[in-house]
Each structure stands twice: as C-alpha cells, then as structure tokens.
Design an enzyme around this catalytic site. Structure first.
Site, PDB file in Angstrom:
ATOM      1  NE  ARG A   1     -33.471  42.098  51.623  1.00  0.00           N
ATOM      2  CZ  ARG A   1     -32.496  42.781  52.695  1.00  0.00           C
ATOM      3  NH1 ARG A   1     -31.944  43.796  52.417  1.00  0.00           N
ATOM      4  NH2 ARG A   1     -32.216  42.150  53.823  1.00  0.00           N
TER       5      ARG A   1
ATOM      6  CE  LYS B   1     -17.525  44.174  62.118  1.00  0.00           C
ATOM      7  NZ  LYS B   1     -17.671  45.862  62.310  1.00  0.00           N
TER       8      LYS B   1
ATOM      9  N   GLY C   1     -28.008  39.084  53.799  1.00  0.00           N
ATOM     10  CA  GLY C   1     -28.041  39.712  52.539  1.00  0.00           C
ATOM     11  C   GLY C   1     -27.204  39.452  51.343  1.00  0.00           C
TER      12      GLY C   1
ATOM     13  N   GLY D   1     -29.950  40.142  59.089  1.00  0.00           N
ATOM     14  CA  GLY D   1     -30.199  40.319  60.634  1.00  0.00           C
ATOM     15  C   GLY D   1     -31.625  39.801  61.216  1.00  0.00           C
TER      16      GLY D   1
HETATM   17  P1  ADP Z   1     -24.291  38.503  55.051  1.00  0.00           P
HETATM   18  O1  ADP Z   1     -24.836  39.962  54.598  1.00  0.00           O
HETATM   19  O2  ADP Z   1     -24.580  37.246  53.990  1.00  0.00           O
HETATM   20  O3  ADP Z   1     -24.820  38.141  56.446  1.00  0.00           O
HETATM   21  P2  ADP Z   1     -21.906  39.846  55.741  1.00  0.00           P
HETATM   22  O4  ADP Z   1     -22.776  41.050  55.704  1.00  0.00           O
HETATM   23  O5  ADP Z   1     -21.696  39.249  57.071  1.00  0.00           O
HETATM   24  O6  ADP Z   1     -22.916  38.492  54.831  1.00  0.00           O
HETATM   25  O7  ADP Z   1     -20.464  39.624  54.969  1.00  0.00           O
HETATM   26  C1  ADP Z   1     -20.528  39.897  53.525  1.00  0.00           C
HETATM   27  C2  ADP Z   1     -19.182  40.638  53.186  1.00  0.00           C
HETATM   28  O8  ADP Z   1     -18.076  39.750  53.825  1.00  0.00           O
HETATM   29  C3  ADP Z   1     -18.792  40.617  51.765  1.00  0.00           C
HETATM   30  O9  ADP Z   1     -19.174  41.755  51.285  1.00  0.00           O
HETATM   31  C4  ADP Z   1     -17.667  39.956  51.446  1.00  0.00           C
HETATM   32  O10 ADP Z   1     -16.942  40.876  50.426  1.00  0.00           O
HETATM   33  C5  ADP Z   1     -16.874  40.104  52.979  1.00  0.00           C
HETATM   34  N1  ADP Z   1     -15.924  38.913  53.063  1.00  0.00           N
HETATM   35  C6  ADP Z   1     -16.009  37.746  52.792  1.00  0.00           C
HETATM   36  N2  ADP Z   1     -14.604  37.070  53.318  1.00  0.00           N
HETATM   37  C7  ADP Z   1     -13.931  38.067  53.626  1.00  0.00           C
HETATM   38  C8  ADP Z   1     -12.471  38.319  54.009  1.00  0.00           C
HETATM   39  N3  ADP Z   1     -11.665  37.172  54.001  1.00  0.00           N
HETATM   40  N4  ADP Z   1     -11.801  39.409  53.972  1.00  0.00           N
HETATM   41  C9  ADP Z   1     -12.689  40.599  54.228  1.00  0.00           C
HETATM   42  N5  ADP Z   1     -14.011  40.474  54.002  1.00  0.00           N
HETATM   43  C10 ADP Z   1     -14.465  39.532  53.466  1.00  0.00           C
HETATM   44 MG    MG Z   2     -24.388  41.896  54.805  1.00  0.00          MG
END
Ligand code: ADP
Ligand code: MG
Length: 405
Positions: A43, A209, A362, A386
């Site tokens: 960033r 989630k 992110g 987001g």
């Molecule tokens: P982004 O920032 O790319 O939108 P998120 O914030 O939704 O992604 O999620 C990222 C996190 O999800 C990572 O820190 C990763 O460790 C976690 N994650 C991925 N797969 C799993 C899993 N099977 N169980 C728990 N956490 C997970």
């Molecule tokens: Mg994230």
C-alpha cells in the site's frame, strides 16, 4: 471524478501550494525484537506515484492516513512512524518529514516549514475521535481543522473510500479537490469487472468468514459464470450440503443463507466449485498433526486449514480458460507453511493465465507478494479489501461521491 490536472488548473498551479493527500497506508506490521516492522509495504508503494507527481509539480505534500483501529486516542503500536521510515527509503532525495500528531503543534510546525517538493506525513488520523465519529458536527470540526493545513485536497486512499470518515468524506467539501491516480486506476479496474467482463468470468472466494462477504457473493451470483470457494468460509458451504466439518471454522447462523446461494447458483447456471479434499489439522498451528482428508469425511477432531492437492489441481483447471478472474480471500491459512499450498496453486494458476485477473482483499494481495510471485503477472492487485467488495456489490462509496462533479 475530478482529476489532479483539473485541480491544478482550478488553483492556478500547484507549485508552492500545500496539498493534503489522503492515502491508504494501513499496512500489516509485526514486532520483531521489540521493533515494529512492515511485513507488506504494497500500500505504501501503491501510494507513491500520486505523491511523486505532486512533488514534481513543486507542491508541498501533506499526507494523512490511518493505521489499524486505535480508539480515537494515541497508541504507540499504531504510530505511523515506521511507515515514515519506509517512505524515506522509497523516496530517496525527497525530504520526508513526520509530525507526531495529526493537526496539533507538531503538524502545524512541520506544515509551516514545509518547502516546495517536500513531503510531510501526519500521525495516524484515528488518534483523533473526530476522524471516525458518527456525529456529523464532531467529524465536521475535525475535517475543518485538517483542511486548514492545506489549500487543496487529493483523495487517493482507495482502501478507505467506503468509509464516511472526516479525511475521506468531509475534507473535500472544504477544499478544491480531486481524485488521485490510484483511486482512478482502482475504479477503472472494478468497472471492467462489472461492465461486460470477458467470459468465462471466474471468481475465487476464500478468506476467513462468509459473513464478511455476503453482499458481494449476492452480487457475484448475478455476474460470474463460475465461483470457486475455499478458505475458512468453505466449511459453511460444506456443512450446508450436509457434511460434517469437524472443528473447522463454521458459521452455523449462515447455513440458510449459504443454502440460498447454492439454490440461486443452480437456477442461474452459475457453476459453484467446492473442494473435494482438504488439509485437516488437530489444532490451529503450524506444528499440529495434519493430513489430507476427503471434504465429505473430515474427522470430528480435525479442522480444515487449506484446500487439498486434488482440489488445488481442479481449481487451477477451472481457471485455465477464464477470460476474467476476480480473486478475494486466501484458500487456506497461508501464513503457516503447511497450509499455504492451496493459495499458492491458485496464485500460480492466475499468474499463468491470460485472463484479466484482479486480486482484491488485503490478505490475498499480501499472500501474492509473500509467496514471491511477480505482481506484473496479474492484471491488477487492488489495495482495497472492503472498498473493492463494496464497489462490486454496487454500493455508493462516500469517498468517491465526495470527489465527483
Ligand atoms: P482478504 O483480506 O483477502 O479479504 P480475509 O480477511 O477474508 O481475506 O481472510 C484472510 C484470512 O483467512 C487469512 O488470515 C487466513 O489465514 C484465513 N483463513 C484462510 N483459510 C482459513 C481456514 N480454513 N480456517 C481459518 N482461517 C482461514
Ligand atoms: Mg483481510
């Protein structure tokens, strides 16, 4: 949106003018031997071209940004000081000043001595309650004080444009303003995803989630041809299909919603691809005992932390013929080596593909860089998590609205 050229014309040139730039410098930090280090400076680097351009025109650039979620008061661990250090490394030859407050004595002093072609980074915006206040007056007062530091404003913090915050939404009402190049580039890419994307349009969804991403899943079910699901959210999908998911991340209150998605997808002919195998461990730890199990036979005492090798191959194959790809959310807990293979496989498939590929989120962007892939092999790596998702779900973004017209 107004451009920096238009702004420059409006204020009769930028030379000698103090220009307040809202950037997104919300970088991940880790503490090593008592020192806070930036673990991914994507960033910061993405913010440089707009600053450089203003500096080249002889402007006095005042940068404001937030880091983490302090609660309206200074907290050492959320200081932007390590970011100022990194900016100095990335802009050799430019005088980079740092104010130890956002608009107090330090900021006033530093702004007063700022010379043409110099940059001043203000301390974390969120050390002030006015920045995020829901009270329009409180936020407005803070915005006016911020605006007093400059005579023009450039909104370039794409990762924050979905926030109705003082520095994003209110300041541009008080100053001649424009959108920076990063914001314009991000919006152009997202527009390409929503208007007539090259097909097949394949979406890869993961991350932690499902409840974080409900709105965007709804929207993507209307535009995508194929949706591959991994990450923590996939266990709610597997459970919705009636499978036991052991101790995996499961959002029981979202089961009906996810069943609804599966029905909608079937009705609309959107192909939803779920993993057929997962890497399951006895605990959320890199040292835990782990192995590959079938996605419909996860043992009761195990948690799924990555998609398995068979699924990784299938996901890569499902990406091979894509015309457009949007990827949000890692396939597993990529921060731990034993659970990084699924995310790596998807990232490599994207890097190989000829599709217009956009990485949003992110952690997903950080994963691409942490895995050592070249950013040039991707169509676009978004700085907004987001913000990208809210754009794709068709929401009005306050920080973009404020720069229109
Ligand atoms: P982004 O920032 O790319 O939108 P998120 O914030 O939704 O992604 O999620 C990222 C996190 O999800 C990572 O820190 C990763 O460790 C976690 N994650 C991925 N797969 C799993 C899993 N099977 N169980 C728990 N956490 C997970
Ligand atoms: Mg994230």
């Amino acid at each position: 949106m107004r451009t920096v050229e238009e702004l420059a014309a409006q204020v009769d040139g930028l030379r000698g003018k103090r220009v307040l730039v809202r950037s997104d410098l919300n970088v991940p930090l880790a503490e090593r031997d008592g020192v806070r280090e930036i673990t991914d400076d994507g960033r910061v680097r993405a913010s440089l071209p707009t600053w450089q351009r203003l500096l080249d025109e002889g402007a006095r650039v005042v940068v404001c940004a937030h880091l983490g979620r302090p609660k309206g008061a200074p907290e050492e661990r959320y200081s932007l000081a390590p970011v100022a250090e990194r900016v100095r490394e990335l802009l050799p030859g430019v005088t980079v000043r740092f104010a130890t407050d956002t608009m107090g004595e330090s900021a006033q002093e530093q702004a007063a001595v700022l010379a043409d072609g110099e940059l001043l980074l203000l301390e974390n915006l969120r050390f002030n309650p006015g920045e995020t206040s829901k009270d329009d007056d409180e936020r407005g007062r803070f915005a006016r004080d911020l605006a007093d530091l400059a005579s023009a404003y450039v909104g370039d913090g794409f990762g924050a444009v979905h926030r109705r915050h003082a520095s994003v939404y209110d300041v541009p009402r008080h100053l001649p303003s424009a959108a920076g190049g990063l914001v314009l580039a991000e919006v152009e890419v997202l527009r390409r995803l929503t208007q007539d994307p090259a097909r097949p349009y394949v979406v890869v969804l993961g991350g932690s989630k499902v409840s974080d991403k409900l709105g965007v899943i709804d929207a993507l079910l209307g535009t995508a041809d194929r949706i591959l699901v991994g990450g923590g959210m996939v266990f709610t999908f597997l459970a919705a299909q009636g499978h036991d998911v052991g101790t995996s991340l499961l959002e029981a209150d979202q089961l009906d919603t996810v069943r609804g998605y599966l029905t909608t997808a079937a009705e609309r002919g959107v192909d939803v691809v779920l993993p057929t195998d997962v890497v399951a461990a006895t605990a959320f730890s890199a040292d835990a005992e782990h192995g590959v199990v079938a996605a419909d036979a996860i043992p009761a005492d195990r948690m799924g932390l990555d998609i398995g090798p068979e699924s990784a191959t299938a996901f890569a194959a499902a990406l091979a013929d894509a015309g457009t790809v949007f990827w949000n959310g890692p396939m597993g807990v990529f921060e731990m080596e034993p659970y990084a293979a699924g995310t790596r496989a998807v990232a490599e498939a994207l890097a190989r593909s000829d599709a217009f590929s956009v990485v949003g989120g992110g952690d997903s962007a950080a994963a691409v860089r942490a895995l050592g892939l070249s950013e040039d092999d991707f169509g676009h790596i978004s700085t907004g998590g987001g913000a990208s998702l809210e754009y794709l779900q068709g929401d009005e973004l306050p920080g973009l609205q404020a720069l229109e017209g």
